[in-house]
Design an enzyme around this catalytic site. Structure first.
Site, PDB file in Angstrom:
ATOM      1  N   ASP A   1     -12.313  10.553   0.951  1.00  0.00           N
ATOM      2  CA  ASP A   1     -13.155  11.554   1.604  1.00  0.00           C
ATOM      3  C   ASP A   1     -12.862  12.884   0.904  1.00  0.00           C
ATOM      4  O   ASP A   1     -12.163  12.929  -0.122  1.00  0.00           O
ATOM      5  CB  ASP A   1     -12.931  11.579   3.127  1.00  0.00           C
ATOM      6  CG  ASP A   1     -11.590  12.191   3.530  1.00  0.00           C
ATOM      7  OD1 ASP A   1     -10.761  12.523   2.645  1.00  0.00           O
ATOM      8  OD2 ASP A   1     -11.361  12.340   4.745  1.00  0.00           O
ATOM      9  N   HIS A   2     -13.386  13.973   1.485  1.00  0.00           N
ATOM     10  CA  HIS A   2     -13.188  15.291   0.871  1.00  0.00           C
ATOM     11  C   HIS A   2     -11.709  15.678   0.794  1.00  0.00           C
ATOM     12  O   HIS A   2     -11.287  16.317  -0.164  1.00  0.00           O
ATOM     13  CB  HIS A   2     -13.978  16.355   1.653  1.00  0.00           C
ATOM     14  CG  HIS A   2     -13.656  16.370   3.120  1.00  0.00           C
ATOM     15  ND1 HIS A   2     -14.034  15.347   3.958  1.00  0.00           N
ATOM     16  CD2 HIS A   2     -12.961  17.249   3.882  1.00  0.00           C
ATOM     17  CE1 HIS A   2     -13.606  15.613   5.184  1.00  0.00           C
ATOM     18  NE2 HIS A   2     -12.945  16.758   5.162  1.00  0.00           N
TER      19      HIS A   2
ATOM     20  N   GLY B   1      -7.074  12.979   3.657  1.00  0.00           N
ATOM     21  CA  GLY B   1      -6.127  14.082   3.803  1.00  0.00           C
ATOM     22  C   GLY B   1      -4.708  13.594   4.039  1.00  0.00           C
ATOM     23  O   GLY B   1      -3.762  14.039   3.399  1.00  0.00           O
TER      24      GLY B   1
ATOM     25  N   GLY C   1      -4.035  10.048   4.337  1.00  0.00           N
ATOM     26  CA  GLY C   1      -3.923   8.635   3.948  1.00  0.00           C
ATOM     27  C   GLY C   1      -4.032   7.712   5.155  1.00  0.00           C
ATOM     28  O   GLY C   1      -4.148   6.490   4.991  1.00  0.00           O
ATOM     29  N   ILE C   2      -4.009   8.284   6.339  1.00  0.00           N
ATOM     30  CA  ILE C   2      -3.950   7.453   7.555  1.00  0.00           C
ATOM     31  C   ILE C   2      -5.344   7.014   8.005  1.00  0.00           C
ATOM     32  O   ILE C   2      -5.578   5.826   8.261  1.00  0.00           O
ATOM     33  CB  ILE C   2      -3.211   8.203   8.678  1.00  0.00           C
ATOM     34  CG1 ILE C   2      -1.756   8.444   8.279  1.00  0.00           C
ATOM     35  CG2 ILE C   2      -3.277   7.411   9.984  1.00  0.00           C
ATOM     36  CD1 ILE C   2      -0.991   9.371   9.218  1.00  0.00           C
ATOM     37  N   GLY C   3      -6.260   7.958   8.116  1.00  0.00           N
ATOM     38  CA  GLY C   3      -7.600   7.600   8.592  1.00  0.00           C
ATOM     39  C   GLY C   3      -8.238   6.554   7.703  1.00  0.00           C
ATOM     40  O   GLY C   3      -8.807   5.555   8.186  1.00  0.00           O
TER      41      GLY C   3
ATOM     42  N   ARG D   1       9.069 -16.550   1.919  1.00  0.00           N
ATOM     43  CA  ARG D   1       8.965 -16.391   3.376  1.00  0.00           C
ATOM     44  C   ARG D   1       7.873 -15.399   3.758  1.00  0.00           C
ATOM     45  O   ARG D   1       7.336 -15.454   4.878  1.00  0.00           O
ATOM     46  CB  ARG D   1      10.310 -15.944   3.953  1.00  0.00           C
ATOM     47  CG  ARG D   1      10.740 -14.535   3.561  1.00  0.00           C
ATOM     48  CD  ARG D   1      12.171 -14.236   3.960  1.00  0.00           C
ATOM     49  NE  ARG D   1      12.572 -12.868   3.691  1.00  0.00           N
ATOM     50  CZ  ARG D   1      12.937 -12.390   2.505  1.00  0.00           C
ATOM     51  NH1 ARG D   1      12.898 -13.180   1.432  1.00  0.00           N
ATOM     52  NH2 ARG D   1      13.309 -11.133   2.364  1.00  0.00           N
ATOM     53  N   HIS D   2       7.523 -14.520   2.835  1.00  0.00           N
ATOM     54  CA  HIS D   2       6.505 -13.507   3.149  1.00  0.00           C
ATOM     55  C   HIS D   2       5.104 -14.101   3.240  1.00  0.00           C
ATOM     56  O   HIS D   2       4.247 -13.550   3.916  1.00  0.00           O
ATOM     57  CB  HIS D   2       6.559 -12.384   2.113  1.00  0.00           C
ATOM     58  CG  HIS D   2       7.910 -11.753   2.036  1.00  0.00           C
ATOM     59  ND1 HIS D   2       8.444 -11.003   3.064  1.00  0.00           N
ATOM     60  CD2 HIS D   2       8.861 -11.807   1.067  1.00  0.00           C
ATOM     61  CE1 HIS D   2       9.655 -10.616   2.736  1.00  0.00           C
ATOM     62  NE2 HIS D   2       9.936 -11.093   1.528  1.00  0.00           N
TER      63      HIS D   2
HETATM   64  C1  RB5 Z   1     -10.407  15.322   7.049  1.00  0.00           C
HETATM   65  O1  RB5 Z   1     -10.317  16.626   7.442  1.00  0.00           O
HETATM   66  C2  RB5 Z   1      -9.176  14.541   7.472  1.00  0.00           C
HETATM   67  O2  RB5 Z   1      -9.167  14.378   8.845  1.00  0.00           O
HETATM   68  C3  RB5 Z   1      -9.136  13.208   6.771  1.00  0.00           C
HETATM   69  O3  RB5 Z   1      -9.133  13.411   5.401  1.00  0.00           O
HETATM   70  C4  RB5 Z   1      -7.930  12.352   7.044  1.00  0.00           C
HETATM   71  O4  RB5 Z   1      -6.760  13.078   6.895  1.00  0.00           O
HETATM   72  C5  RB5 Z   1      -7.950  11.550   8.262  1.00  0.00           C
HETATM   73  O5  RB5 Z   1      -7.054  10.746   8.518  1.00  0.00           O
END
Ligand code: RB5
Length: 145
Positions: free
Chosen positions: A7-8, A65, A67-69, A131-132
């Site tokens: 994403d951005h 931003g 890596g989680i989303g 095992r994995h």
């Molecule tokens: C975008 O602002 C941000 O929320 C996205 O890049 C990310 O960090 C979400 O997990």
């Protein structure tokens, strides 16, 4: 072929990763985004992950931003095992032990230098098997419930 998406919030990092892959003659496909205009990470994660599960790409590297989303979006795609990593050990062991097929990086979390090291170890480390394998099969069982 490596599937790339962001994403951005991960756009600049994705661009740096593209240059890094080009230096190593590693082919990639860029599933967007293509500039820093605000956008929604599931929209880019989905086609990149589909390319992996359909066998067109061997792995994905996904950036947002944190890596989680984008890792959450990726892990909704059947057959994807995505890991958000910000340290070397995790990027290595998610290949050795989890057979992760998507590496997720936070453009606002890791510096470019570390991120490129994480890409390198992720792309060059094989799955250990043994095992994995049983544990990966159990992930698939959950996915199929
Ligand atoms: C975008 O602002 C941000 O929320 C996205 O890049 C990310 O960090 C979400 O997990």
């Amino acid at each position: 072929m490596i599937a790339l998406a962001s994403d951005h919030g991960g756009f600049q990092l994705k661009e740096a990763i593209k240059a890094h892959l080009e230096e190593q003659n590693i082919p990639y496909e860029d599933f967007g985004c293509h500039d820093e205009t605000s956008c929604d990470y599931p929209d880019m994660a989905y086609p990149a992950c589909k390319a992996v599960v359909e066998g067109k790409c061997e792995k994905a590297i996904l950036c947002c931003g944190t890596g989680i989303g984008i890792s959450m979006a990726a892990n909704k795609v059947k057959g994807i095992r995505a890991a958000a990593c910000s340290d070397y050990f995790s990027a290595k062991y998610t290949r050795l032990h989890n057979d992760a097929n998507a590496l997720c990086l936070g453009g606002r979390v890791v510096g470019v230098g570390l991120a490129l090291e994480l890409c390198d170890v992720f792309l060059s480390t094989p799955f250990e098997g043994g095992r994995h394998t049983r544990r990966i099969e159990k992930l698939t069982e959950i996915e199929n419930q």
